[in-house]
Design a protein around this motif. Structure first.
Motif, short mmCIF file in Angstrom:
data_model
loop_
_atom_site.label_atom_id
_atom_site.label_comp_id
_atom_site.label_asym_id
_atom_site.label_seq_id
_atom_site.Cartn_x
_atom_site.Cartn_y
_atom_site.Cartn_z
N LEU A 106 0.84 -1.20 0.00
CA LEU A 106 0.00 0.00 0.00
C LEU A 106 0.87 1.25 0.00
CD1 LEU A 106 -2.71 -1.09 2.59
CD2 LEU A 106 -2.89 -1.09 0.10
N ASP A 107 0.46 2.26 -0.75
CA ASP A 107 1.23 3.50 -0.86
C ASP A 107 1.44 4.16 0.49
OD1 ASP A 107 1.79 3.51 -3.56
OD2 ASP A 107 -0.09 4.48 -4.10
N SER A 108 2.41 5.06 0.54
CA SER A 108 2.77 5.73 1.78
C SER A 108 1.63 6.59 2.33
CB SER A 108 4.01 6.60 1.57
OG SER A 108 3.78 7.57 0.57
N GLN A 109 0.71 7.03 1.48
CA GLN A 109 -0.38 7.88 1.96
C GLN A 109 -1.36 7.12 2.85
OE1 GLN A 109 -3.17 9.08 -1.21
NE2 GLN A 109 -2.22 7.52 -2.52
N ILE A 121 2.17 15.71 9.98
CA ILE A 121 1.40 16.21 8.85
C ILE A 121 2.38 16.74 7.79
CG2 ILE A 121 -0.58 16.78 10.31
CD1 ILE A 121 0.26 19.73 10.07
N GLY A 122 1.82 17.28 6.69
CA GLY A 122 2.65 17.87 5.65
C GLY A 122 2.73 17.01 4.40
N ARG A 123 1.61 16.40 4.01
CA ARG A 123 1.58 15.59 2.80
C ARG A 123 1.17 16.48 1.63
NH1 ARG A 123 1.01 9.88 4.16
NH2 ARG A 123 0.79 9.61 6.42
N SER A 124 2.15 17.08 0.98
CA SER A 124 1.82 18.00 -0.10
C SER A 124 1.28 17.28 -1.33
CB SER A 124 3.04 18.84 -0.48
OG SER A 124 4.11 18.01 -0.90
N ARG A 298 1.82 22.50 13.15
CA ARG A 298 1.72 23.33 11.95
C ARG A 298 2.90 23.01 11.03
NH1 ARG A 298 1.67 30.01 11.67
NH2 ARG A 298 0.95 30.19 9.49
N TYR A 299 2.62 22.87 9.75
CA TYR A 299 3.64 22.57 8.76
C TYR A 299 3.56 23.62 7.66
CZ TYR A 299 6.22 20.04 5.10
OH TYR A 299 7.11 19.68 4.12
N MET A 300 4.67 24.30 7.41
CA MET A 300 4.72 25.36 6.40
C MET A 300 5.86 25.08 5.43
SD MET A 300 4.22 28.68 8.88
CE MET A 300 5.44 28.04 10.02
N PHE A 425 -7.04 17.48 1.13
CA PHE A 425 -7.37 18.82 0.65
C PHE A 425 -7.06 18.97 -0.84
CE2 PHE A 425 -6.64 19.90 5.23
CZ PHE A 425 -7.89 20.42 5.48
N ARG A 426 -5.96 18.39 -1.28
CA ARG A 426 -5.56 18.53 -2.69
C ARG A 426 -6.61 17.92 -3.61
NH1 ARG A 426 -2.98 14.50 -5.37
NH2 ARG A 426 -2.68 13.50 -3.34
N GLN A 427 -7.13 16.76 -3.25
CA GLN A 427 -8.11 16.08 -4.10
C GLN A 427 -9.45 16.81 -4.14
OE1 GLN A 427 -7.79 12.45 -1.94
NE2 GLN A 427 -6.38 11.50 -3.41
N LEU A 428 -9.67 17.69 -3.20
CA LEU A 428 -10.95 18.42 -3.14
C LEU A 428 -10.86 19.85 -3.64
CD1 LEU A 428 -12.37 17.24 0.30
CD2 LEU A 428 -13.02 16.46 -1.97
N TYR A 429 -9.74 20.54 -3.36
CA TYR A 429 -9.71 21.99 -3.56
C TYR A 429 -8.60 22.49 -4.47
CZ TYR A 429 -12.85 21.80 0.44
OH TYR A 429 -13.90 21.51 1.28
N PHE A 430 -7.89 21.59 -5.14
CA PHE A 430 -6.82 22.00 -6.03
C PHE A 430 -7.41 22.84 -7.16
CE2 PHE A 430 -2.78 20.43 -8.31
CZ PHE A 430 -1.99 21.30 -7.58
N ASP A 431 -6.73 23.91 -7.52
CA ASP A 431 -7.15 24.78 -8.62
C ASP A 431 -5.88 25.27 -9.31
OD1 ASP A 431 -8.31 26.51 -10.38
OD2 ASP A 431 -9.10 27.90 -8.88
#
Length: 699
Positions: A106-109, A121-124, A298-300, A425-431
């Motif tokens: 299974l993938d790392s995600q 956290i911090g899975r870009s 928090r991850y920046m 978040f990326r799969q939902l709100y990427f633009d």
């Protein structure tokens, strides 16, 4: 707003329970020693599998354990150094250079990674970069295979990796470590601990720098650019009164790295991460423990690119918040077993360049687990968790595990669990629109608003997926995981275990074309479609030949396939070719290899030795991967045996350490002794690494 109502309900419940935490049990007089998950110092005691202390050999689910002595013997400096040598774990690089870990195919995600029981956290792009985790102050690493959502919820669909940092032993201790090696790599660590039997302090700092490396000298880009990072961690533990113990910890990470995108575009990337944890543990009654924990992180990450004249070309920012308060209640009794229950809330927010708005998630949850020795030979663990998400349908995650002692040398164990992973978040709100190629990627929730805007601007030629298809929420990915194992104990120091596993994943999230643009490019989005499975066998054998010599070996056999692709091959619907100019031919069912970056066979062998006469210790270690493919190379959208595959390879590592008196220790070693590289495809293998280390400690 649904999230606001969920939040208010949760804090009302927290207030009621906290009132009971402070008053209902304070009148009792019975006091026992705190049943902390870190109180015992037994090497074989693990906590991640059940969130209670358990001897690893007695657990009914597959679990691995990496002790501190092994970490020090191989002179590891990052988490990936350790994980890539464990049975069934493969470290894989993503397109950004980060390294994640694959577990049971299974993938790392799908693997939850924690430090001291709280998540990173911090899975870009789905991958959590584990190379950012230093191992300098690690006490042990625990690996739980199989769906663990019944205790840990989202991201634990495939399993859990918990990094447990060291707690101070009585007295004061100061330690300095340095390791220098190839590519001008320097790792410097310092640690101070103070345990005066009233309270405990621990301070740890680490600095790692490297010039990076270049596997392809034919282009203008380096495989890994120069970087410098810092880690600092502080832990405090003390008694507030005779019933209550408090533990506070904080961790900070910073990395700066050069960033080059082409021969004309260069810049820098910065990463900043912090987390804080407050834990109150209360034991006013015999058998009972109450805990309240609040974790915030928090991850920046920021990346900038500049033109040759110094003007800005692009700027990309990633800013994620995660906060989780949790109440836990535990009852431990020899006669009635162990009960543990929890009530919590996770809050997430992400601000990111090329995002549609600033999304927020609220997810209250509750879990309960029962662990009991039903008979002298039968151990049962049963649990379930309920997650109520502000953006998705609720999830119920049960799990059942059993262990039966067949003889004094043989035991059977099995576990069946449900796992889930919510869309990120990326799969939902990427633009995002690529300014060079011209294609667009829209998150699922962004499609309904952004696609009509693109149509109104004249950018869309035709729409291939109607907007009505985006009215229902994107569903979480779901998995049913089955593990069945046999443990053999031929002698106290000779053990062999075999585990059969199967993971069935439904509603896997994939990308698809939803519209065509007038510039000839496509608009992509995400959808639930794929059904995949991973299954196989993993086995470990360990033998301590004598007090000075330990030998172990492990092997995994893996099949990982897409069910729809498998059906297409079985029906003769897939064609291939030997070269771009050769004729096409129909592929057979056994031509299908499965998911990318999966090896059918992986293995490892390790020898750890102590030479007391010379105050020396060391290790010889090897890992093997059979052939695997990284992408389709013959144009049929599937991975088959006629694609260009990475050839089988083996990596061998050596380490040797010597104590100089009671305070000093020197070490040296070679990683990847045979200097194996695959420059075009495996960017996380830099070639042969030679290093030396020095340790100074006061106790």
């Amino acid at each position: 707003m649904r999230g606001t109502s969920i939040l208010s309900i949760y804090f009302r419940i927290v207030g009621i329970v906290l009132a009971g935490f402070n008053t209902s049990l304070s009148a009792q007089n019975t006091v026992i020693t705190a049943d902390s998950i870190t109180a015992q110092e037994l090497d074989a005691v693990v906590v991640s599998a059940t969130r209670t202390q358990r001897q690893m050999s007695s657990l009914p689910m597959p679990t691995q354990f990496i002790p501190q002595k092994e970490i020090e013997a191989i002179n590891a400096i990052r988490l990936t150094d350790l994980l890539e040598e464990q049975t069934g774990l493969i470290t894989v690089a993503d397109f950004g250079g980060g390294q994640g870990v694959q577990m049971q195919g299974l993938d790392s995600q799908y693997t939850l990674v924690m430090i001291d029981g709280v998540p990173l956290i911090g899975r870009s792009a789905g991958t959590l970069d584990l190379s950012r985790v230093t191992v300098g102050n690690i006490k042990q690493i625990e690996i739980v295979r199989g769906a663990s959502s019944s205790l840990y919820g989202n991201e634990a669909l495939g399993g859990v990796i918990n990094i447990i940092t060291e707690n101070p032993r009585p007295g004061k201790k100061t330690r300095f470590d340095y390791r220098g090696g190839s590519f001008n790599t320097h790792d410097l660590r310092a640690q101070y601990t103070d345990n005066n039997l009233v309270d405990e302090w621990s301070i740890f700092v680490n600095r790692l720098s490297s010039d990076g490396y270049d596997l392809l000298e034919t282009d203008d880009l380096r495989t890994v650019e120069p970087y410098t990072n810092y880690t600092a961690q502080v832990k405090y533990k003390g008694d507030l009164n005779q019933w209550t113990q408090m533990q506070v910890s904080g961790r900070y990470y910073h990395q700066n790295q050069d960033y080059t995108a082409s021969s004309t575009l260069a810049g820098a990337s910065d990463i900043n991460e912090f987390n804080t944890t407050l834990n109150l543990s209360r034991t006013p009654l015999e058998h009972w423990t109450q805990e309240f924990e609040w974790y915030t992180t928090r991850y920046m990450a920021s990346e900038s690119l500049n033109n040759p004249d110094g003007s800005a070309f692009s700027q990309s920012d990633f800013d994620q918040w995660f906060s989780r308060p949790e109440l836990r209640l535990k009852r431990v009794s020899d006669s009635s077993g162990t009960w543990i229950g929890g009530l919590g809330l996770t809050y997430e927010q992400l601000k990111r360049t090329d995002f549609f708005g600033t999304p927020e998630f609220y997810a209250p949850y509750a879990y309960l687990q029962y662990d009991n020795q039903i008979t002298e030979k039968l151990n049962l663990v049963a649990g379930a968790r309920y997650d109520l998400h502000s953006a998705y349908a609720s999830q119920f995650s049960p799990k059942l595990a059993m262990r039966y002692v067949l003889t004094d040398k043989i035991s059977l164990k099995t576990s069946l669990g449900y796992g889930f992973k919510t869309p990120d978040f990326r799969q939902l709100y990427f633009d995002f629109t690529n300014s060079t190629a011209g294609y667009t990627v829209l998150g699922y929730n962004a499609v309904s608003e952004r696609l009509p805007e693109l149509q109104a601007s004249g950018a869309i030629l035709n729409v291939s997926v109607p907007l009505e298809n985006f009215e229902d929420p994107l569903r979480p990915e779901r998995s049913l995981a089955l593990n069945f194992g046999i443990d053999f104990k031929f002698a106290p120091q000779v053990k062999w275990n075999v585990n059969l596993f199967r993971n069935d994943i439904k509603d896997l999230i994939d990308t698809r074309v939803i519209a065509q643009k007038t510039n000839g490019q496509n608009v992509f989005s995400y959808y639930n479609v794929n059904r995949v499975f991973t299954q196989g066998l993993e086995t470990d054998f360990t033998a301590r030949i004598n007090p000075s010599l330990k030998f172990s070996m492990g092997y995994q056999y893996l099949i990982a396939k897409d069910k729809d692709a498998q059906k297409a091959f079985n029906n003769g619907e897939v064609f291939g070719r030997l070269s771009p100019s050769s004729p096409v031919f129909r592929l057979k069912a056994n031509d299908y290899l499965g998911l990318v970056n999966r090896s059918r066979h992986t293995a490892n062998a390790k020898v750890f030795f102590d030479l007391p006469r010379w105050d020396m210790d060391g290790s010889v270690r090897g890992t093997y991967r059979s052939a695997f493919g990284l992408f389709d190379t013959n144009g049929n959208s599937y991975l088959d045996k006629y694609d260009d595959l990475v050839s089988p390879f083996a990596i061998f590592d050596f380490s040797l350490n010597k104590a100089l008196g009671k305070k000093f220790r020197i070490g040296a070693g070679i990683d990847n002794f045979l200097n194996y590289t695959d420059p075009g495809r495996l960017t996380n293998l830099p070639g042969r690494l030679i290093y030396a280390s020095l340790t100074f400690k006061t106790k």
